[in-house]
Design an enzyme around this catalytic site. Sequence first.
Site, mmCIF file in Angstrom:
data_model
loop_
_atom_site.group_PDB
_atom_site.id
_atom_site.type_symbol
_atom_site.label_atom_id
_atom_site.label_comp_id
_atom_site.label_asym_id
_atom_site.label_seq_id
_atom_site.Cartn_x
_atom_site.Cartn_y
_atom_site.Cartn_z
ATOM 1 N N CYS A 6 72.204 12.587 39.368
ATOM 2 C CA CYS A 6 72.741 13.221 40.586
ATOM 3 C C CYS A 6 72.984 14.719 40.411
ATOM 4 O O CYS A 6 72.531 15.533 41.219
ATOM 5 C CB CYS A 6 74.012 12.506 41.045
ATOM 6 S SG CYS A 6 75.433 12.661 39.926
ATOM 7 N N HIS A 59 80.051 11.685 41.254
ATOM 8 C CA HIS A 59 78.762 11.718 41.941
ATOM 9 C C HIS A 59 78.709 12.951 42.835
ATOM 10 O O HIS A 59 79.732 13.408 43.360
ATOM 11 C CB HIS A 59 78.566 10.459 42.778
ATOM 12 C CG HIS A 59 77.173 10.315 43.324
ATOM 13 N ND1 HIS A 59 76.083 10.093 42.534
ATOM 14 C CD2 HIS A 59 76.694 10.400 44.601
ATOM 15 C CE1 HIS A 59 74.981 10.015 43.275
ATOM 16 N NE2 HIS A 59 75.330 10.211 44.537
ATOM 17 N N HIS A 95 70.254 12.773 47.594
ATOM 18 C CA HIS A 95 70.887 12.551 46.287
ATOM 19 C C HIS A 95 70.046 11.602 45.438
ATOM 20 O O HIS A 95 69.151 10.920 45.927
ATOM 21 C CB HIS A 95 72.311 11.998 46.461
ATOM 22 C CG HIS A 95 72.384 10.592 46.971
ATOM 23 N ND1 HIS A 95 73.356 9.694 46.558
ATOM 24 C CD2 HIS A 95 71.621 9.899 47.868
ATOM 25 C CE1 HIS A 95 73.182 8.535 47.162
ATOM 26 N NE2 HIS A 95 72.147 8.640 47.971
#
Length: 361
Positions: free
Chosen positions: A275, A323, A335
């Site tokens: 990520c 994240h 993402h």
Amino acid sequence: MGSGKRGLLTAALTVVCAVTVLAAPGTAFAAPAPPPAPEATAGPARTPLPDSELEKVRAKLDKLYHDAAVATDAYNAAEEKAKRQSAEIAELTRRIDQGQRRLDRLTDQAGATARDQYRTGGLSSSAQFLLSDDPGRFLDGAGRMLQGQRAATGLMSDMARTQRELRQYADDAAAQGKRLESRRRAEAAAKKKIEQQIDAAEKLRSRLEKKEKERLEQLEREAARKAQTAWLDTGVLKDSPGQASTRGEKAVRFATAQLGKPYVWGAEGPDSFDCSGLTSQAWEAAGHAVPRTSQEQWKQLRHVDVADMRPGDLVVYFADASHVALYIGDGRIIHAPRPGRTVTVAGAGSMPILGVVRPDA
């Protein structure tokens, strides 16, 4: 001809001969007996898990992948610091090498001076001038004597300073080496935890039947859609400016070009990403470096209100900032979700938002 080819040719000839014999007129043969019916070995089909149980599985998977993401951030942080420490050690090594060469030159100069004094019986050429009866030579020798004293003093001072610097560089390099070793151990521990979490998740999924896996994915999509709808219904984007900066547009274009590439923990392109690897590389491509990990992106970049976010901003998720995604406008993000998935477009509100940061604020 190789033995394998001869074997195949022999087998083929055998089959041809057998077919010829069976097809010859007047040849009698018995019809082949029907194959025996297979024994029933499989038990009764397992009743598919109800949605309530699949929801528990989904929650367990989410936790495993979340823990893997936290460990991935720790791994990435240790890797970044290890890279910096390796570079610092390399620079210290270069300085030590330079300092040692300088010390060698100074030592040679000191040796030459000592040899000169030995040849003149302990008196330098300047001192010999001082012993001259010639006044002119005496004054000239006095000047040279003073210069020689200053040069000798400077030489000894340079040697002492260079030796101190070498000791300091060596001490610094040793300290950096210890820190590097500590970072490598932290990397190894984080890597082991990542692999354990991912392995546990894969084993959990492998116990599901095909239809259960399909239903599980459907439940995941439904949960994400429900969360996104609830987030949009708050009206949080009603007055959102939605205008990206020049660099923000470049970051979005980079992220869009990565759609479909697999998630791989620790990866930052070009063929796979995690990520924060995706978000950091997107902004690197835009000409603005940002921290490597989601947690450091959250700590170091300027925070902006969710209602004011614009394309190119980074949306950070979960209370531990484990994240991160790139906002692309209209309530959507790009993402790299987790192992087994690819870089994709999702709703910005499909996960618990911690906050938004702006790299080029």
